[in-house]
Design a protein around this motif. Structure first.
Motif, PDB file in Angstrom:
ATOM      1  N   ASN A   1      77.127   0.192-103.724  1.00  0.00           N
ATOM      2  CA  ASN A   1      76.999  -1.125-104.356  1.00  0.00           C
ATOM      3  C   ASN A   1      76.460  -1.056-105.791  1.00  0.00           C
ATOM      4  OD1 ASN A   1      77.688  -3.726-104.043  1.00  0.00           O
ATOM      5  ND2 ASN A   1      75.902  -4.324-102.839  1.00  0.00           N
ATOM      6  N   LEU A   2      76.713   0.056-106.460  1.00  0.00           N
ATOM      7  CA  LEU A   2      76.157   0.220-107.804  1.00  0.00           C
ATOM      8  C   LEU A   2      77.140  -0.179-108.900  1.00  0.00           C
ATOM      9  CD1 LEU A   2      74.321   3.638-107.335  1.00  0.00           C
ATOM     10  CD2 LEU A   2      73.284   1.389-107.703  1.00  0.00           C
ATOM     11  N   SER A   3      78.424  -0.373-108.545  1.00  0.00           N
ATOM     12  CA  SER A   3      79.394  -0.656-109.606  1.00  0.00           C
ATOM     13  C   SER A   3      79.790  -2.125-109.642  1.00  0.00           C
ATOM     14  CB  SER A   3      80.627   0.217-109.436  1.00  0.00           C
ATOM     15  OG  SER A   3      80.891   0.432-108.099  1.00  0.00           O
ATOM     16  N   ILE A   4      80.342  -2.494-110.784  1.00  0.00           N
ATOM     17  CA  ILE A   4      80.798  -3.875-110.992  1.00  0.00           C
ATOM     18  C   ILE A   4      82.205  -3.993-110.417  1.00  0.00           C
ATOM     19  CG2 ILE A   4      81.474  -5.546-112.787  1.00  0.00           C
ATOM     20  CD1 ILE A   4      78.470  -5.054-112.692  1.00  0.00           C
ATOM     21  N   VAL A   5      82.416  -4.976-109.564  1.00  0.00           N
ATOM     22  CA  VAL A   5      83.738  -5.199-108.970  1.00  0.00           C
ATOM     23  C   VAL A   5      84.147  -6.655-109.197  1.00  0.00           C
ATOM     24  CG1 VAL A   5      85.097  -5.170-106.833  1.00  0.00           C
ATOM     25  CG2 VAL A   5      83.301  -3.464-107.158  1.00  0.00           C
ATOM     26  N   THR A   6      85.382  -6.839-109.658  1.00  0.00           N
ATOM     27  CA  THR A   6      85.927  -8.188-109.797  1.00  0.00           C
ATOM     28  C   THR A   6      87.101  -8.335-108.842  1.00  0.00           C
ATOM     29  OG1 THR A   6      85.334  -8.207-112.144  1.00  0.00           O
ATOM     30  CG2 THR A   6      86.941  -9.848-111.417  1.00  0.00           C
ATOM     31  N   CYS A   7      87.063  -9.370-108.019  1.00  0.00           N
ATOM     32  CA  CYS A   7      88.179  -9.658-107.102  1.00  0.00           C
ATOM     33  C   CYS A   7      89.000 -10.805-107.666  1.00  0.00           C
ATOM     34  CB  CYS A   7      87.632 -10.096-105.739  1.00  0.00           C
ATOM     35  SG  CYS A   7      86.890  -8.763-104.810  1.00  0.00           S
ATOM     36  N   ILE A   8      90.312 -10.619-107.637  1.00  0.00           N
ATOM     37  CA  ILE A   8      91.239 -11.643-108.116  1.00  0.00           C
ATOM     38  C   ILE A   8      92.075 -12.112-106.931  1.00  0.00           C
ATOM     39  CG2 ILE A   8      93.210 -12.105-109.650  1.00  0.00           C
ATOM     40  CD1 ILE A   8      90.754 -11.460-111.307  1.00  0.00           C
ATOM     41  N   GLU A   9      92.047 -13.422-106.674  1.00  0.00           N
ATOM     42  CA  GLU A   9      92.829 -13.949-105.535  1.00  0.00           C
ATOM     43  C   GLU A   9      93.233 -15.398-105.851  1.00  0.00           C
ATOM     44  OE1 GLU A   9      94.221 -12.924-102.581  1.00  0.00           O
ATOM     45  OE2 GLU A   9      94.785 -15.034-102.423  1.00  0.00           O
TER      46      GLU A   9
END
Ligand SMILES: C[S@@+](CC[C@H](N)C(=O)[O-])C[C@H]1O[C@@H](n2cnc3c(N)ncnc32)[C@H](O)[C@@H]1O
Length: 234
Positions: free
Chosen positions: A74-82
């Motif tokens: 859980n250390l990285s930046i994640v962007t979800c597109i939906e």
């Protein structure tokens, strides 16, 4: 009759609005849980480092974003597109405890993010559903950092005659299973038809290459029932 981009977008949206509450269950039933192994292999091949950022497009209920975040503690930046309201709500709810994961309601063809932002772009069982695959790939290229990697997991073409025969016969039963378990056969007819009419491994590789990526390659999963494509923005 020719299907327009708007027709496809509408059709796909209605398909996912019909199946959203049974989506994960049906994935497990129809693939006998194997989609989880394919998704793990997808993350394995990505092999992200701890600080890698990800944009996961067509996120659905959030499987890929979750696996990536867990792999990276859980250390990285994640962007979800939906884009689908119902899938978006479930995905966001599923991943509510992952503070580094942000959700944006948007389409793959036009991403509301700046250029050169991410180390990885992923699209899992989404590229077959977009209305404009070239625009989608161009957007993927734009939002990746130089040195960033495009990864796609999708149903593909089976390279074994016997398995292909068995799979084709099994596919015929899928709409009926959909009707009894999820209450409607139509979305599963769409699923089968969209898999049938989608590109094969080499054609998809060529499209990815044409849209700017280099060192494009693919790996078959379960004899090509699914395949992972990878390409780099250099
Ligand atoms: C089969 S689901 C895949 C969900 C998830 N990535 C997975 O692997 O389980 C496909 C998703 O693509 C989304 N989708 C359809 N058209 C799209 C588009 N043009 N841009 C982005 N996502 C789209 C659907 O709403 C749906 O949630």
């Amino acid at each position: 009759m020719k299907t327009t981009i708007q027709d496809k977008a509408k059709l796909v949206n209605s398909v996912f609005s019909e199946v959203y509450n049974k989506y994960d269950l049906m994935n497990d039933i129809l693939s006998l849980g194997i989609h989880r192994i394919w998704k793990d292999k997808f993350i394995d091949w990505m092999n992200p480092s701890r600080d890698s950022s990800l944009i996961d497009v067509a996120s659905g209920t959030g499987d890929i974003a979750k696996k990536f975040a867990l792999r990276n503690k859980n250390l990285s930046i994640v962007t979800c597109i939906e884009p689908n309201e119902d899938m978006f709500k479930i995905g966001k709810k599923n991943l509510v405890n992952f503070k580094n994961i942000k959700w944006i309601k948007s389409r793959a063809e036009s991403l509301p993010v700046e250029d050169s932002m991410y180390d990885f772009y992923s699209i899992s069982y989404g590229i077959r559903n977009v209305s404009d695959i070239n625009k989608t790939l161009k957007e993927a290229y734009r939002v990746l950092k130089p040195g960033g990697r495009f990864m796609c997991l999708e149903f593909s073409k089976i390279d074994n005659e016997l398995l292909n025969f068995l799979y084709k016969n099994y596919s015929k039963a899928i709409p009926t299973l959909g009707k009894y378990i999820a209450g409607s056969s139509k979305p599963y007819e769409y699923l089968i038809n969209s898999i049938d009419s989608f590109y094969n491994q080499e054609q998809l590789l060529e499209l990815i290459r044409k849209n700017g990526f280099t060192n494009v390659e693919y790996r078959n999963l379960s004899n090509g029932i699914s395949a992972i494509h990878s390409g780099w923005k250099i």
